[in-house]
Each structure stands twice: as C-alpha cells, then as structure tokens.
Write an enzyme that holds these catalytic residues in place. Structure first.
Site, short mmCIF file in Angstrom:
data_model
loop_
_atom_site.label_atom_id
_atom_site.label_comp_id
_atom_site.label_asym_id
_atom_site.label_seq_id
_atom_site.Cartn_x
_atom_site.Cartn_y
_atom_site.Cartn_z
N LEU A 293 41.12 26.06 25.37
CA LEU A 293 42.29 26.37 24.54
C LEU A 293 42.03 26.20 23.04
O LEU A 293 42.46 27.02 22.22
CB LEU A 293 43.49 25.52 24.97
CG LEU A 293 44.80 25.90 24.33
CD1 LEU A 293 45.22 27.31 24.70
CD2 LEU A 293 45.90 24.93 24.70
N TYR A 349 45.18 32.65 31.38
CA TYR A 349 45.16 33.36 32.67
C TYR A 349 46.01 32.60 33.71
O TYR A 349 46.82 33.19 34.42
CB TYR A 349 43.71 33.47 33.12
CG TYR A 349 43.47 34.25 34.39
CD1 TYR A 349 43.53 35.63 34.40
CD2 TYR A 349 43.15 33.59 35.58
CE1 TYR A 349 43.28 36.35 35.56
CE2 TYR A 349 42.90 34.29 36.74
CZ TYR A 349 42.96 35.67 36.74
OH TYR A 349 42.71 36.37 37.89
N1 LIG Z 1 38.02 38.99 41.65
C1 LIG Z 1 38.58 37.83 41.97
O1 LIG Z 1 37.93 36.94 42.49
C2 LIG Z 1 40.05 37.60 41.65
C3 LIG Z 1 40.58 36.36 41.99
C4 LIG Z 1 41.92 36.12 41.75
C5 LIG Z 1 42.72 37.10 41.19
N2 LIG Z 1 42.20 38.29 40.86
C6 LIG Z 1 43.10 39.28 40.26
O2 LIG Z 1 43.01 40.48 41.01
C7 LIG Z 1 43.27 41.59 40.17
C8 LIG Z 1 42.13 42.59 40.25
O3 LIG Z 1 40.93 41.91 39.89
P1 LIG Z 1 39.47 42.54 39.98
O4 LIG Z 1 38.56 41.46 40.30
O5 LIG Z 1 39.49 43.75 40.86
O6 LIG Z 1 39.27 42.91 38.44
P2 LIG Z 1 38.67 44.20 37.74
O7 LIG Z 1 38.45 43.83 36.33
O8 LIG Z 1 37.53 44.75 38.52
O9 LIG Z 1 39.87 45.25 37.84
C9 LIG Z 1 41.05 45.16 37.07
C10 LIG Z 1 41.53 46.55 36.77
O10 LIG Z 1 42.71 46.44 35.96
C11 LIG Z 1 42.63 47.43 34.95
N3 LIG Z 1 43.43 47.07 33.79
C12 LIG Z 1 43.17 46.09 32.89
N4 LIG Z 1 44.08 46.13 31.89
C13 LIG Z 1 44.94 47.14 32.18
C14 LIG Z 1 46.07 47.68 31.52
N5 LIG Z 1 46.49 47.17 30.35
N6 LIG Z 1 46.71 48.73 32.08
C15 LIG Z 1 46.26 49.26 33.23
N7 LIG Z 1 45.19 48.79 33.92
C16 LIG Z 1 44.53 47.73 33.39
C17 LIG Z 1 41.14 47.47 34.59
O11 LIG Z 1 40.81 48.65 33.89
C18 LIG Z 1 40.50 47.36 35.96
O12 LIG Z 1 40.28 48.61 36.56
C19 LIG Z 1 43.48 41.04 38.76
O13 LIG Z 1 44.86 40.88 38.53
C20 LIG Z 1 42.79 39.68 38.84
O14 LIG Z 1 43.31 38.79 37.92
C21 LIG Z 1 40.86 38.56 41.06
#
Ligand SMILES: NC(=O)c1ccc[n+]([C@@H]2O[C@H](COP(=O)([O-])OP(=O)(O)OC[C@H]3O[C@@H](n4cnc5c(N)ncnc54)[C@H](O)[C@@H]3O)[C@@H](O)[C@H]2O)c1
Length: 443
Positions: A293, A349
């Site tokens: 932070l 986050y």
């Molecule tokens: N991968 C993990 O282990 C994990 C764990 C917990 C939560 N999550 C959550 O799951 C979700 C998907 O994660 P991921 O790992 O597939 O991530 P990722 O980064 O591969 O995909 C996220 C997608 O969101 C899109 N995006 C970002 N900002 C945007 C906006 N302003 N408008 C429209 N689209 C937007 C990106 O372009 C991307 O295609 C996220 O919300 C992430 O926080 C992921």
C-alpha cells in the site's frame, strides 16, 4: 502451464518415489468428460435405513443417471458418494449417528467421490443446542474435507425445511465431476421465487460474459456455448482480435467495450435490448495492480477499484433498472480468495473482490424482482496466464496449499458459475462459493 509435480506423482515410478520420501501425493482431478465419473458407482444415504429429507430429490437424480442408491453400508462396495441427512442432529447425543456413519463409510468412498452433509440453517433450530450442533457441522465438514484426500470433495448443504426440491440442481452439481475443485464449502438453499424444471438447462438463454477474451472468461464462454446458450463475449477493444477468433470458432457475439468507459452503460443497454435482455450476466473482467500500500500509486488503486467493483456494480444497477435482466435471471460475479483472506500487495484487489461478497449479500437480502439471483464465486489458485507469471516458489506454494494439492482449471470456475446460473438454482442466492480445492487460506 503443466503441473510437472502432479504429473510426476501420478506416474508409476513417480508415485513410488513420492510415497517413499513422504511427500504429498495429489490425485489428478476427474472433470466432466474425463473418463469414468464417480456417479456411476452407488450412492450411500445416511442415516441408515432412512431416506432423509433429500430422498425424493436423490431418487430423481439417480433415476436420471442410472446410479444405484444404497441405504445400508456394505463392506467391499465402493461408493461414488455419501449423502448424510444431519437435519435431525439437534443435540450432542445425536452426533453419534454422524460419527458412526462416517466412521464406517469414509474408507469405502472411491477416488474422486463426493460427500454431502445436509442440515438446516442453524438459526432455524428451536434450541441453542440445536443451533450449536447445526453450526458445528461446518467444522465437521471442513475437517472431513481435509482428511478425505484422493480428490474426494466434501460439502455442507443447509436446506431450509420445505425447500428440499430447490436443492436438486445443487445436489446434481455437488455429486458430479463438475464440482471437482470445490470442497469444504457451506451452501444454503432456500426458497426460489420462480419455479423451474431442473431438467431444462442453459439452452437458448442469453448470457453476457465480461473479460471473455481469455483465461477464466474464455472458459466460461466455451462452457455456456457447449450448453447451448447464446453468448455475448465482452472484452476491452485491445482484445478485439481474440474476441473475433472466439466469435468465428464458437459463433458468439463479440462486444469490444471497456466496462469503465463513459459510454459503457449505454452500449450495454443497447446490446441487451437487441438480445431481448440477458438471462445471465457474469462479471468476470478483472485486473490486478499489485504493490504494497505504501508504494501503490493512486492510478493503481483507482483502476482496480473501477474495473473490479465500481463499473460492474454500476452496470448491474443500470441493467436491473432498465429491466434488461430477464425473469429468473442470474448475476454471478467473480470474486477471489484474496477477497476472503487478504493478500500481501493486494489491498486494492482484495477490497474490490471482498466488495462483491458484500454486494451479493446485500442484493439478495433486499431481494431483486422477477426471481433474479446474485451470487459470487471466489477462485483460489487457478492455472491461467496470470498465475503462470508468478515466480516459481510462490507459484508452487499457491498450487499445493489446498486439500486437493493442486491448482484448479478455468473450467472449474466456469462449471461453478454454470450451476449458480442454472434456471433451477433460484434457491441459491447471495452466496459466495469458493473454487479453491479447500485452500488453507481464509475461512
Ligand atoms: N487466475 C486466478 O487464479 C484467479 C483467482 C481469483 C480470481 N480471479 C479473477 O477471475 C477473473 C478472470 O481472471 P483471469 O485469470 O482469467 O485473468 P485474465 O487477465 O486472463 O483475464 C481478464 C480479462 O478481463 C479483461 N478486462 C480487463 N479490464 C477490462 C475492462 N475494463 N473491460 C472489459 N474487460 C476487461 C481483460 O482484457 C482479460 O481478457 C478476474 O476477475 C480475476 O480477478 C482469477
């Protein structure tokens, strides 16, 4: 990214080495479409000789899948699942029935098996002792989930008395390979405002998925398409090529839109109207801007707040106010284990993701019109590009620190969302379901 340790430990020689060295030996998960599913083995109901509250629902499920139901434990039989009705467990003496059933049956559960304990919402028990025991089931189930191993998942289902029928879609999910990476969860099933036939799924429904171009979002899109839904795949304009490729391959409608853009609400409403409204809205788009932070600049704070929480909340409000979410509609947000447990370098986050836990609780309490429900999933360590970028040692720790001893796959999150979004899951509302293999982090 392949999990080399899991592959090694699952091989003949590797398994022997791992055991000889006393190292953890995770069993590869069995997902939908991957080999013979455990439900083909019999399901054992407890307490012995009673069907319990879920009897009729389980009979319907079994009839549809050809699974045998047993009412008494038989040595030498391997069970695909155990379902114990603990609703009448309302004093300390009654817990002995729980002990006896699982003491005998736990070692008869096959690899990849499923265990569900059914109770009543603790606050509906008539006595303090009853509430204590029903609440105590959480501790029991979470502990059993840690002991079960061999990719066996264990859950607790609090079903409001009289609402047993509403639990069918949830039991179908929890007893199937679709819930491979969901364990140690406590799920409540109550009244549904709209009655729906559990046999009618997502076919023909209008589904909006944000952040759809890759990772978890892409897996959600693929799963809904496979279920026959009509999907609008939204992502930022810079992801347009990926969206186009998805559209070409799957026939989805691409929507290049930044959800934080000033025009986002207008564009989304226009799209919703063109589709006759959405049945399912999945808020999956998310970003991280990790820094402790004291070192985090304001842009990093604000962008995470806007993408992960501010914009999807505002768009939800706009869609609901315009009546652009259809009757018996579903809103599902992708939260995170960071929101549940907190994480170093993720104050922004974690706030945004925990914010969804508050939002779904509030919206469910207030009650949305037309039987619309709102829930969240909280993924743990999921194998995506995001987690592949984590340094080796931290990635290995993240992968192993859960009861399944491995990371999840994007499809595990997608399957959980598809269950929450099912037309017959109207009795599940305001819940946060973790998809984390029962991570050691958080509750
Ligand atoms: N991968 C993990 O282990 C994990 C764990 C917990 C939560 N999550 C959550 O799951 C979700 C998907 O994660 P991921 O790992 O597939 O991530 P990722 O980064 O591969 O995909 C996220 C997608 O969101 C899109 N995006 C970002 N900002 C945007 C906006 N302003 N408008 C429209 N689209 C937007 C990106 O372009 C991307 O295609 C996220 O919300 C992430 O926080 C992921």
């Amino acid at each position: 990214m392949p999990d080399r340790y899991l592959e090694f430990a699952s091989s003949g020689l590797g398994g022997w080495v791992v055991e000889a060295l006393g190292l953890p030996k995770p069993a590869p998960l069995l997902r939908r479409g991957e080999g013979e599913a455990p439900p083909s083995l019999p399901l054992l109901l407890g307490p012995p000789t009673a069907d319990g509250r879920m009897g009729p629902v389980l009979m319907r499920l079994a009839a549809g899948s050809g699974v045998e139901i047993h009412h008494a434990w038989t040595p030498d039989v391997r069970y695909g699942g155990l379902v114990f009705d603990a609703s009448a467990c309302l004093d300390v003496a009654a817990t002995q029935g729980l002990y006896r059933f699982f003491h005998q049956a736990i070692r008869s559960v096959a690899e990849h098996g499923r265990i569900v304990v059914v109770g009543i919402p603790p606050e509906t028990a008539k006595t303090a002792e009853g509430e204590a025991i029903q609440r105590g089931l959480e501790g029991f189930v979470r502990s059993l989930a840690k002991e079960a191993r061999r990719s066996i998942a264990v859950q607790l289902l609090y079903v409001t008395p009289g609402r047993e029928d509403q639990a069918q879609s949830t039991l179908a999910f929890l007893l199937s390979p679709r819930s491979a990476y969901v364990s140690g969860q406590v799920i409540r099933v109550g009244a549904a405002a709209v009655a729906a036939d559990p046999a009618v799924g997502h076919a023909g429904r209008q589904v909006l998925v944000t952040g759809a171009a890759r990772g978890i979002g892409e897996a959600i899109v693929r799963l809904f398409v496979a279920e026959g839904a009509k999907v609008t795949a939204l992502d930022v304009p810079s992801a347009q090529d990926d969206l186009r490729a998805l559209a070409q391959e799957l026939g989805v409608d691409p929507l290049a839109l930044d959800i934080t853009a000033p025009e986002a609400a207008g564009v989304l409403l226009k799209t919703a109207r063109a589709r006759g409204g959405f049945d399912v809205v999945v808020h999956n788009a998310g970003i991280t801007r990790d820094r402790t932070l004291g070192r985090m600049d304001e842009r990093e704070w604000n962008s995470v707040m806007a993408v992960n929480l501010g914009a999807p909340l505002a768009l939800t409000r706009v869609l609901l106010e315009a009546g652009a979410v259809r009757r018996n509609g579903r809103i599902v947000a992708v939260s995170s284990l960071s929101g549940v447990a907190g994480n170093m370098g993720q104050t922004n986050y974690a706030l945004s993701k925990a914010g969804w836990i508050g939002a779904v609780g509030r919206m469910a309490r207030d009650g949305l019109d037309h039987g619309i429900t709102v829930n969240a999933v909280a993924p743990g360590f999921i194998e995506t590009r995001m987690t592949a970028a984590i340094p080796f040692a931290i990635r290995e720790a993240g992968r192993r620190m859960n009861s399944m001893g491995q990371g999840g796959s994007p499809v595990d999150v997608a399957e959980t969302i598809a269950w929450l979004a099912h037309p017959a899951s109207g009795g599940v509302n305001g819940q946060v379901v973790r998809v984390c293999g029962q991570s050691l982090l958080g509750a």
